[in-house]
Design an enzyme around this catalytic site. Structure first.
Site, PDB file in Angstrom:
ATOM      1  N   CYS A 136      25.898  69.862  53.424  1.00  0.00           N
ATOM      2  CA  CYS A 136      25.594  71.258  53.077  1.00  0.00           C
ATOM      3  C   CYS A 136      26.875  72.085  52.953  1.00  0.00           C
ATOM      4  O   CYS A 136      27.540  72.349  53.957  1.00  0.00           O
ATOM      5  CB  CYS A 136      24.658  71.823  54.148  1.00  0.00           C
TER       6      CYS A 136
ATOM      7  N   CYS B 263      26.951  75.277  55.011  1.00  0.00           N
ATOM      8  CA  CYS B 263      27.074  74.932  56.436  1.00  0.00           C
ATOM      9  C   CYS B 263      28.538  74.717  56.804  1.00  0.00           C
ATOM     10  O   CYS B 263      29.016  75.203  57.828  1.00  0.00           O
ATOM     11  CB  CYS B 263      26.284  73.663  56.768  1.00  0.00           C
TER      12      CYS B 263
END
Length: 146
Positions: free
Chosen positions: A69, A72
């Site tokens: 991600c 993230c």
């Protein structure tokens, strides 16, 4: 507030009882001597998360993330910065949802990054999407009681 708080060691998972007056003094685990409020967010798996939720008496903010991600990864350093700003009022941890998919289902995680604030084992607030350190700190202050 009580005179002492129970805090699970992020390193060895021992249960510690710490006087509230000593929280700002950098308390360490009575068993392994690791810091109870490490400088960086600590990693959790499902078993450790459950133990912290059952026993910790300090609010816990968990960043649910995955290595694939992009947002993230971008938020990781900002989450660590917010951790340094809010310690010892809040403890910060990370949980890799790719490795621990049952946790994602249990907490009905639909998108990451997702931060969940837990207090006394209960999910008290959530925020989905990447935010910077100042936004994390502001969000925490709005959602902490007392």
């Amino acid at each position: 507030m009580t005179d002492t708080l129970h805090i699970i060691c992020p390193a060895c998972q021992a249960k510690n009882r710490i006087p509230t007056a000593k929280l700002s003094a950098g308390p360490t685990c009575g068993v392994c001597k690791a810091p109870l409020f490490p400088e960086a967010p600590f990693e959790l798996d499902e078993v450790r998360l459950n133990k912290h939720l059952r026993n910790d008496e300090v609010p816990l903010l968990v960043d649910f993330w995955a290595p694939w991600c992009g947002p993230c990864k971008m938020m990781g350093p900002m989450f660590a910065d917010a951790s340094r700003q809010m310690s010892p009022r809040v403890r910060f941890a990370k949980l890799n949802t790719e490795q621990h998919q049952s946790v994602g289902a249990r907490f009905q995680i639909r998108g990451i990054p997702l931060i969940i604030l837990f207090s006394k084992g209960k999910d008290v607030a959530r925020h989905a999407g990447a935010i910077n350190a100042d936004q994390i700190v502001s969000w925490l202050r709005q959602n902490l009681k007392g």
